[in-house]
Design an enzyme around this catalytic site. Structure first.
Site, PDB file in Angstrom:
ATOM      1  N   HIS A 264      -1.477  22.266  91.977  1.00  0.00           N
ATOM      2  CA  HIS A 264      -0.325  21.736  92.732  1.00  0.00           C
ATOM      3  C   HIS A 264      -0.094  20.252  92.416  1.00  0.00           C
ATOM      4  O   HIS A 264       1.010  19.850  92.008  1.00  0.00           O
ATOM      5  CB  HIS A 264      -0.570  21.917  94.238  1.00  0.00           C
ATOM      6  CG  HIS A 264       0.534  21.393  95.104  1.00  0.00           C
ATOM      7  ND1 HIS A 264       1.537  22.195  95.592  1.00  0.00           N
ATOM      8  CD2 HIS A 264       0.815  20.139  95.541  1.00  0.00           C
ATOM      9  CE1 HIS A 264       2.385  21.453  96.305  1.00  0.00           C
ATOM     10  NE2 HIS A 264       1.973  20.197  96.296  1.00  0.00           N
ATOM     11  N   GLU A 265      -1.143  19.460  92.591  1.00  0.00           N
ATOM     12  CA  GLU A 265      -0.991  18.018  92.347  1.00  0.00           C
ATOM     13  C   GLU A 265      -0.710  17.764  90.862  1.00  0.00           C
ATOM     14  O   GLU A 265       0.024  16.833  90.509  1.00  0.00           O
ATOM     15  CB  GLU A 265      -2.231  17.245  92.804  1.00  0.00           C
ATOM     16  CG  GLU A 265      -2.601  17.409  94.289  1.00  0.00           C
ATOM     17  CD  GLU A 265      -1.474  17.112  95.267  1.00  0.00           C
ATOM     18  OE1 GLU A 265      -0.587  16.301  94.934  1.00  0.00           O
ATOM     19  OE2 GLU A 265      -1.474  17.707  96.370  1.00  0.00           O
TER      20      GLU A 265
END
Ligand SMILES: [Zn+2]
Length: 498
Positions: A264-265
């Site tokens: 995600h990051e």
């Protein structure tokens, strides 16, 4: 002043602002990661002085005169300079509309409220946070009236995070999700459940760290410009396109949590790393809005990262690092990573239920802002909506109304970005597939064609266009949440054999 000279001054101003931002960001990042505990007061002192400097620089008579002049002559500017001037001028205008003492008091309140929220969450003590929440709502309302006197408060807040977003558009979007997804959620709840018990065990942290390095490499993240740290809550911070940091949190018993946080990051990081070079060191050198940002992070986390092809791609590495799962097939891993079940915590939610968490917050925020819900009655209403939308009983405020930091930081109207971003990503996939064979690309292990598409249609533009314009140009048609609905229906019908 000559136009050329004014633009040179603007360039110098932005470089200074970015340099201050870089220094302050690094100090905060350090505080969140490796700084010794006793350094907090020193850090607050330093940040206070630097933020005073940046405030004076940004609101000095000289700066305002420069921006006023450039704004008046904006028709003479090229696209990039015009956009830079418009964005900066708007920010200065908004700041000027708020009385200085209220602006400073509000900033102070947000810092204090975040600290109290943390304590209240730890102690499961909502009443401790209540007076701060009341003040935050009051200030938010007043500031919205100053900056957007013609708009209802909640519309003003939405517009602040996503230019052009209105309550009407959000209502239509969430109505579609509610209508289409709630029946699917009920069907999944009644189907044979997926076994993910083998995802709990003992997974050494050094192996998990190796896994983070591996997935960042698979995603094509340039480690020369992107570092990874460890924090309680994962986040991404991009100072410039040349210095981006992501963080994760490792749980020894559960490697999937960090794995998907990193993906995600990493999606946020890819966006921050790839605006065109000539936008670096300008105020439009990062992502354009939170929902476009979330469209990139959630695209990578779910649409790519939780796809069957991606799970098969990384499965050999998972088995190598964690021998406990050696006898699990790719299919078992794929289903376990996609297990859908209602839960209490938004950040741990699966893809199917995620938007339900957002809907709860969306409804509550509006009522808090229009005064139809009091701060005293908030936890009860929170719990009622969790029962209605997710079918779960909320055992404590820590796992309920106190779970997210957003309201404590004054961020009302921000949550819809998460759901919108998820839906934008699904439509991007559909358009991408017209020219890129996404599944074969993932199977090949070289994701370059996917990244090239995203760079060409989203990343390289930074903040050059309004989010709505960027999105519609990338998609080649208006946004339609049914792409997201169809994507989820297809995926979960197959997994749960509905
Ligand atoms: Zn995110």
């Amino acid at each position: 002043m000559e136009l050329k000279q004014a633009l040179q001054q603007l360039d110098l101003l932005q470089r200074k602002q970015i340099a201050y931002g870089h220094a302050m960001g690094l100090i905060s990042y350090d505080g969140n990661t490796v700084a010794p505990k006793g350094s907090a007061a020193n850090r607050a002192e330093t940040l206070g002085i630097l933020s005073g400097e940046i405030y004076m620089l940004s609101t000095s008579e000289e700066t305002i005169a420069l921006l006023d002049e450039l704004h008046a002559r904006r028709e003479e500017l090229d696209l990039k300079s015009r956009r830079i001037v418009e964005v900066m001028h708007k920010e200065i205008e908004n700041t000027r509309k708020i009385p200085m003492d209220e602006y400073i008091a509000y900033q102070k309140l947000c810092v204090e409220a975040e600290d109290i929220w943390r304590k209240a969450k730890d102690a499961n003590d909502y009443p401790l946070f209540m007076p701060y929440l009341k003040d935050l709502i009051e200030y938010t309302r007043r500031i919205a009236h100053y900056t957007h006197p013609d708009l209802p408060v909640y519309d003003a807040l939405l517009d602040q995070y996503e230019k052009g977003l209105t309550r009407e558009k959000c209502d239509q979007f969430f109505d579609t999700l509610r209508r289409e997804l709630v029946p699917l959620i009920h069907k999944v709840a009644q189907a044979k459940q997926v076994d993910d018990s083998f995802l709990t065990g003992v997974f050494p942290l050094d192996k998990q760290r190796q896994l983070s390095d591996y997935v960042m490499q698979v995603m094509g993240i340039d480690r020369n410009h992107c570092g990874i740290g460890e924090t309680e809550h994962p986040f991404t911070t991009g100072f410039t396109k040349y210095d981006v940091r992501i963080t994760t949190h490792y749980y020894e018993k559960n490697f999937a949590s960090s794995l998907y946080s990193v993906i995600h990051e990493g999606g946020h990081a890819l966006y921050d790393l790839h605006p065109a070079d000539d936008l670096a060191y300008t105020n439009i050198g990062g992502g354009v809005s939170m929902s476009i940002h979330e469209s990139q992070s959630r695209f990578y986390e779910n649409i790519i990262g939780r796809s069957r092809a991606f799970v098969s791609l990384i499965a050999p590495k998972l088995r190598e690092l964690f021998p406990e799962i050696n006898d699990r097939t790719d299919d078992e891993l794929y289903k376990a990573f996609n297990k859908a079940q209602p839960s209490l915590i938004r950040t741990e939610s699966d893809e199917l239920h995620y938007c339900m968490h957002i809907m709860v917050r969306y409804e509550l925020e509006q009522k808090l802002m229009d005064g139809t819900l009091t701060v005293e009655a908030l936890p009860q209403e929170w719990n009622r909506l969790y029962k209605e939308y997710l079918g779960v009983d909320v055992p404590s405020d820590r796992e309920g109304v106190l779970q997210d930091t957003h309201w404590a930081g004054g961020m009302f109207g921000y949550f819809p970005s998460y759901a919108l971003g998820s839906a934008y990503g699904a439509q991007m996939l559909s358009v991408m597939q017209e020219t890129v064979d996404v599944q074969s690309v993932i199977e090949s292990g070289d994701l370059t064609p996917i990244n090239c598409w995203l760079e060409e249609h989203i990343w390289k533009y930074g903040g050059l266009y309004e989010p709505g314009t960027l999105l519609e140009t990338a998609l080649g048609r208006p946004f339609d949440p049914m792409y997201f609905v169809q994507y989820l229906k297809q995926k979960f019908t197959e997994i749960y054999q509905l």
